[in-house]
Design a protein around this motif. Sequence first.
Motif, PDB file in Angstrom:
ATOM      1  N   ALA A 268     102.649  55.907  44.179  1.00 12.04           N
ATOM      2  CA  ALA A 268     101.582  56.274  44.724  1.00 12.04           C
ATOM      3  C   ALA A 268     101.665  57.885  45.292  1.00 12.04           C
ATOM      4  O   ALA A 268     100.872  58.446  44.502  1.00 12.04           O
TER       5      ALA A 268
ATOM      6  N   ARG B  54     101.696  59.028  41.635  1.00  6.43           N
ATOM      7  CA  ARG B  54     100.840  59.097  40.692  1.00  6.43           C
ATOM      8  C   ARG B  54      99.701  60.271  41.483  1.00  6.43           C
ATOM      9  O   ARG B  54      99.159  61.051  40.477  1.00  6.43           O
ATOM     10  N   GLU B  55      99.296  60.574  42.315  1.00  7.16           N
ATOM     11  CA  GLU B  55      99.217  62.180  43.069  1.00  7.16           C
ATOM     12  C   GLU B  55      99.065  63.110  42.333  1.00  7.16           C
ATOM     13  O   GLU B  55      98.403  63.444  42.044  1.00  7.16           O
TER      14      GLU B  55
ATOM     15  N   THR C 205      98.769  63.405  38.692  1.00  6.34           N
ATOM     16  CA  THR C 205      97.188  63.431  38.504  1.00  6.34           C
ATOM     17  C   THR C 205      96.442  64.979  38.674  1.00  6.34           C
ATOM     18  O   THR C 205      95.158  65.412  38.346  1.00  6.34           O
ATOM     19  N   ARG C 206      96.597  65.196  40.084  1.00 10.02           N
ATOM     20  CA  ARG C 206      96.403  66.311  40.549  1.00 10.02           C
ATOM     21  C   ARG C 206      96.315  67.984  39.426  1.00 10.02           C
ATOM     22  O   ARG C 206      96.198  69.030  39.329  1.00 10.02           O
TER      23      ARG C 206
ATOM     24  N   CYS D   8      96.173  55.620  35.505  1.00  9.76           N
ATOM     25  CA  CYS D   8      97.847  54.912  35.777  1.00  9.76           C
ATOM     26  C   CYS D   8      97.477  53.594  35.726  1.00  9.76           C
ATOM     27  O   CYS D   8      96.794  52.783  36.150  1.00  9.76           O
TER      28      CYS D   8
ATOM     29  N   THR E  34      99.881  50.581  38.514  1.00  7.54           N
ATOM     30  CA  THR E  34     100.586  50.829  39.795  1.00  7.54           C
ATOM     31  C   THR E  34     102.174  49.839  39.530  1.00  7.54           C
ATOM     32  O   THR E  34     102.007  49.111  38.061  1.00  7.54           O
TER      33      THR E  34
ATOM     34  N   GLU F 276      95.644  53.312  46.833  1.00  8.40           N
ATOM     35  CA  GLU F 276      93.674  53.837  46.410  1.00  8.40           C
ATOM     36  C   GLU F 276      93.496  53.237  46.785  1.00  8.40           C
ATOM     37  O   GLU F 276      92.347  53.106  46.492  1.00  8.40           O
TER      38      GLU F 276
ATOM     39  N   THR G 274      93.286  57.977  42.476  1.00 11.48           N
ATOM     40  CA  THR G 274      94.309  58.890  43.352  1.00 11.48           C
ATOM     41  C   THR G 274      92.798  59.513  43.440  1.00 11.48           C
ATOM     42  O   THR G 274      91.564  59.724  43.147  1.00 11.48           O
ATOM     43  N   ASP G 275      93.636  60.782  44.656  1.00 12.02           N
ATOM     44  CA  ASP G 275      92.766  61.654  44.877  1.00 12.02           C
ATOM     45  C   ASP G 275      91.700  63.239  43.866  1.00 12.02           C
ATOM     46  O   ASP G 275      90.752  62.923  44.152  1.00 12.02           O
TER      47      ASP G 275
ATOM     48  N   VAL H   4      93.304  53.977  38.656  1.00 14.19           N
ATOM     49  CA  VAL H   4      94.741  52.915  38.533  1.00 14.19           C
ATOM     50  C   VAL H   4      94.467  51.452  39.069  1.00 14.19           C
ATOM     51  O   VAL H   4      93.702  50.595  40.327  1.00 14.19           O
TER      52      VAL H   4
END
Length: 316
Positions: A14, A17-18, A21-22, A29, A31, A52, A59-60, A65
């Motif tokens: 995670a 991924r955060e 993706t930012r 995504c 897992t 998530e 994600t944020d 996901v």
Amino acid sequence: MRIILAPMEGLVDAPIRETLTRVGGIDRCVTEFIRVTHGMLPPRVFYKYAPELYKQALTDAGVPVAVQLLGSNAEMMGRHGAKAAELGAGQVDINFGCPAKTVNKHKGGCVLMREPELMHDIALAVRKDTPANVPVTAKMRLGYDDRSMGVACAQALEAAGVAEIVVHARSKVDGYKPPAYWEEIARVRDAVDTRVIANGEIWTVADYWRCREVSGCEDVMIGRGLIARPDLAAQIKASQQGEDCEPMGWGEVTGLVEDYAQALQARLEDRYVTGRIKQWLNYLRQGFPEAEALWPRARKIREVAPMLACLSQAHH
């Protein structure tokens, strides 16, 4: 023309991924796999792999996901697909591609490609038990012993009602050795109506365009290439618009690694944190000479603080 961040066991968690993706350019995504055996897993296991789920499976940065399951017991896989959806998963993915010996020995992942009928039964059970509005997808390779099973396995998955199939362009025996056989993905794509997504050996923008041309797939999944160049998806998106995108500098990359380390420290013991940072740094050697120069020193460090100090010295 989507770009999907691949699930990489023990690395794409995670926090990564955060972080990625930012940076931008990633449309979805998946897992790391949740291993399904004979008993029903408690919700905390789903949340561990996919925190998530606490925020609408996004994600944020707002990127969806998918929750990935791995196992060979069709009934239990179906029940876990239903549970994932109940906990908020917007997509359930099935792993038929993992080449790891321990996984294959326990009849999970790529070894199932020797038995397309069993793949069909597993996918069908997950499709039946999962609400109709939640897509069930699958990831596989071209085969186990060789690259001859891609078409038969994809047809079995299509018959089971799978919405999309990611094909990694190698067999289990090929492992991760170059080249990737993108032309074999084209054969799979021609044999099914289900959407096929190409995966394997996309390290640069040029690789992306060549993969699309050879495989005939509009969508691609990228794993190691996005770990080595965190802005690869953003660069690809710019090239789709006919624009140039200034590549990320080493200073920006170390900032990402520092953020990642901070997020990891909230989840793991320090010794595991340094292990994950080293893994990422090892991949960054492909994209950044600074990482290559740093590697001999960094690989010996065991504590998080000196590791971060070593990184920040490198870009000042």
